[in-house]
Scaffold this motif. Structure first.
Motif, PDB file in Angstrom:
ATOM      1  N   CYS A   8       0.816  -1.211   0.000  1.00 50.20           N
ATOM      2  CA  CYS A   8       0.000   0.000   0.000  1.00 50.20           C
ATOM      3  C   CYS A   8       0.854   1.267   0.000  1.00 50.20           C
ATOM      4  O   CYS A   8       0.373   2.320  -0.386  1.00 50.20           O
ATOM      5  N   GLY A   9       2.092   1.180   0.480  1.00 48.71           N
ATOM      6  CA  GLY A   9       2.985   2.329   0.492  1.00 48.71           C
ATOM      7  C   GLY A   9       2.963   3.156   1.766  1.00 48.71           C
ATOM      8  O   GLY A   9       3.761   4.076   1.913  1.00 48.71           O
ATOM      9  N   LEU A  24       8.752  12.697   8.655  1.00 50.58           N
ATOM     10  CA  LEU A  24       7.450  12.157   9.032  1.00 50.58           C
ATOM     11  C   LEU A  24       6.369  12.675   8.100  1.00 50.58           C
ATOM     12  O   LEU A  24       6.290  13.873   7.828  1.00 50.58           O
ATOM     13  N   GLY A  25       5.554  11.752   7.588  1.00 51.90           N
ATOM     14  CA  GLY A  25       4.399  12.134   6.786  1.00 51.90           C
ATOM     15  C   GLY A  25       4.696  12.565   5.365  1.00 51.90           C
ATOM     16  O   GLY A  25       3.780  12.931   4.631  1.00 51.90           O
ATOM     17  N   MET A  26       5.942  12.520   4.963  1.00 51.35           N
ATOM     18  CA  MET A  26       6.315  12.910   3.599  1.00 51.35           C
ATOM     19  C   MET A  26       6.562  11.644   2.778  1.00 51.35           C
ATOM     20  O   MET A  26       7.131  10.683   3.266  1.00 51.35           O
ATOM     21  N   ARG A  27       6.173  11.681   1.533  1.00 45.09           N
ATOM     22  CA  ARG A  27       6.350  10.535   0.636  1.00 45.09           C
ATOM     23  C   ARG A  27       7.838  10.314   0.382  1.00 45.09           C
ATOM     24  O   ARG A  27       8.578  11.253   0.089  1.00 45.09           O
ATOM     25  N   LEU A  31       9.537   6.151  -3.702  1.00 45.02           N
ATOM     26  CA  LEU A  31       8.252   5.470  -3.861  1.00 45.02           C
ATOM     27  C   LEU A  31       7.644   5.868  -5.208  1.00 45.02           C
ATOM     28  O   LEU A  31       7.420   7.043  -5.476  1.00 45.02           O
ATOM     29  N   THR A  32       7.405   4.878  -6.044  1.00 46.72           N
ATOM     30  CA  THR A  32       6.878   5.145  -7.380  1.00 46.72           C
ATOM     31  C   THR A  32       5.377   5.439  -7.326  1.00 46.72           C
ATOM     32  O   THR A  32       4.736   5.257  -6.291  1.00 46.72           O
ATOM     33  N   ALA A  33       4.829   5.854  -8.453  1.00 52.41           N
ATOM     34  CA  ALA A  33       3.402   6.168  -8.540  1.00 52.41           C
ATOM     35  C   ALA A  33       2.531   4.966  -8.203  1.00 52.41           C
ATOM     36  O   ALA A  33       1.411   5.119  -7.704  1.00 52.41           O
ATOM     37  N   ASP A  34       3.040   3.755  -8.460  1.00 51.83           N
ATOM     38  CA  ASP A  34       2.260   2.555  -8.123  1.00 51.83           C
ATOM     39  C   ASP A  34       2.645   1.997  -6.749  1.00 51.83           C
ATOM     40  O   ASP A  34       2.391   0.832  -6.445  1.00 51.83           O
ATOM     41  N   TYR A  40      14.514  -0.740  -4.622  1.00 48.72           N
ATOM     42  CA  TYR A  40      14.257  -1.935  -3.817  1.00 48.72           C
ATOM     43  C   TYR A  40      15.516  -2.769  -3.575  1.00 48.72           C
ATOM     44  O   TYR A  40      15.783  -3.171  -2.445  1.00 48.72           O
ATOM     45  N   GLU A  41      16.303  -3.019  -4.581  1.00 43.62           N
ATOM     46  CA  GLU A  41      17.507  -3.844  -4.427  1.00 43.62           C
ATOM     47  C   GLU A  41      18.587  -3.144  -3.603  1.00 43.62           C
ATOM     48  O   GLU A  41      19.463  -3.791  -3.043  1.00 43.62           O
ATOM     49  N   ARG A  42      18.525  -1.804  -3.503  1.00 41.89           N
ATOM     50  CA  ARG A  42      19.526  -1.035  -2.758  1.00 41.89           C
ATOM     51  C   ARG A  42      18.925  -0.343  -1.526  1.00 41.89           C
ATOM     52  O   ARG A  42      19.568   0.515  -0.928  1.00 41.89           O
ATOM     53  N   ARG A  43      17.699  -0.688  -1.166  1.00 44.66           N
ATOM     54  CA  ARG A  43      17.023  -0.016  -0.052  1.00 44.66           C
ATOM     55  C   ARG A  43      17.797  -0.207   1.250  1.00 44.66           C
ATOM     56  O   ARG A  43      18.493  -1.203   1.420  1.00 44.66           O
ATOM     57  N   PRO A  44      17.687   0.753   2.174  1.00 54.54           N
ATOM     58  CA  PRO A  44      18.427   0.654   3.438  1.00 54.54           C
ATOM     59  C   PRO A  44      17.948  -0.504   4.317  1.00 54.54           C
ATOM     60  O   PRO A  44      16.834  -1.013   4.143  1.00 54.54           O
ATOM     61  N   ASP A  45      18.779  -0.877   5.256  1.00 54.61           N
ATOM     62  CA  ASP A  45      18.471  -1.993   6.155  1.00 54.61           C
ATOM     63  C   ASP A  45      17.146  -1.815   6.892  1.00 54.61           C
ATOM     64  O   ASP A  45      16.416  -2.779   7.092  1.00 54.61           O
TER      65      ASP A  45
END
Length: 98
Positions: A8-9, A24-27, A31-34, A40-45
């Protein structure tokens, strides 16, 4: 209790994420439009370790905006997030110390 992620994001918008300097509360800028993670492959721990849980059930709503609102209300962060959004602060560090 763990549950399957609904993608859901809300976890990429509602909480602050220090590793990404996301307030806080900021996109999240990744995060893509969908509502998927563009890094994703490099996202933080902290993002890798996140598991969908009962909070996801508690904030269930038809839209991402409603989910984020419920998350912020659940943790009594609505006013803090509103102030950050109104200031237009895109940096967590600036939001906390500005």
């Amino acid at each position: 209790m763990a549950m399957e992620c609904t993608r859901c994001g809300a976890c990429c918008v509602a909480p602050d994420i220090a590793a990404l300097d996301k307030p806080l509360g900021m996109r999240c800028p990744h995060l893509t439009a969908d509502n998927l993670c563009s890094v994703y492959e490099r996202r933080p721990d902290v993002c890798r370790a996140y598991q969908a849980d009962d909070v996801c059930r508690l904030i269930d709503a038809p839209t991402l905006e409603e989910r984020v609102g419920k998350y912020l209300a659940l943790f009594e962060l609505t006013e803090e997030a509103r102030a950050i959004r109104q200031s237009g602060c895109s940096s967590m560090r600036k939001a906390r110390h500005g």
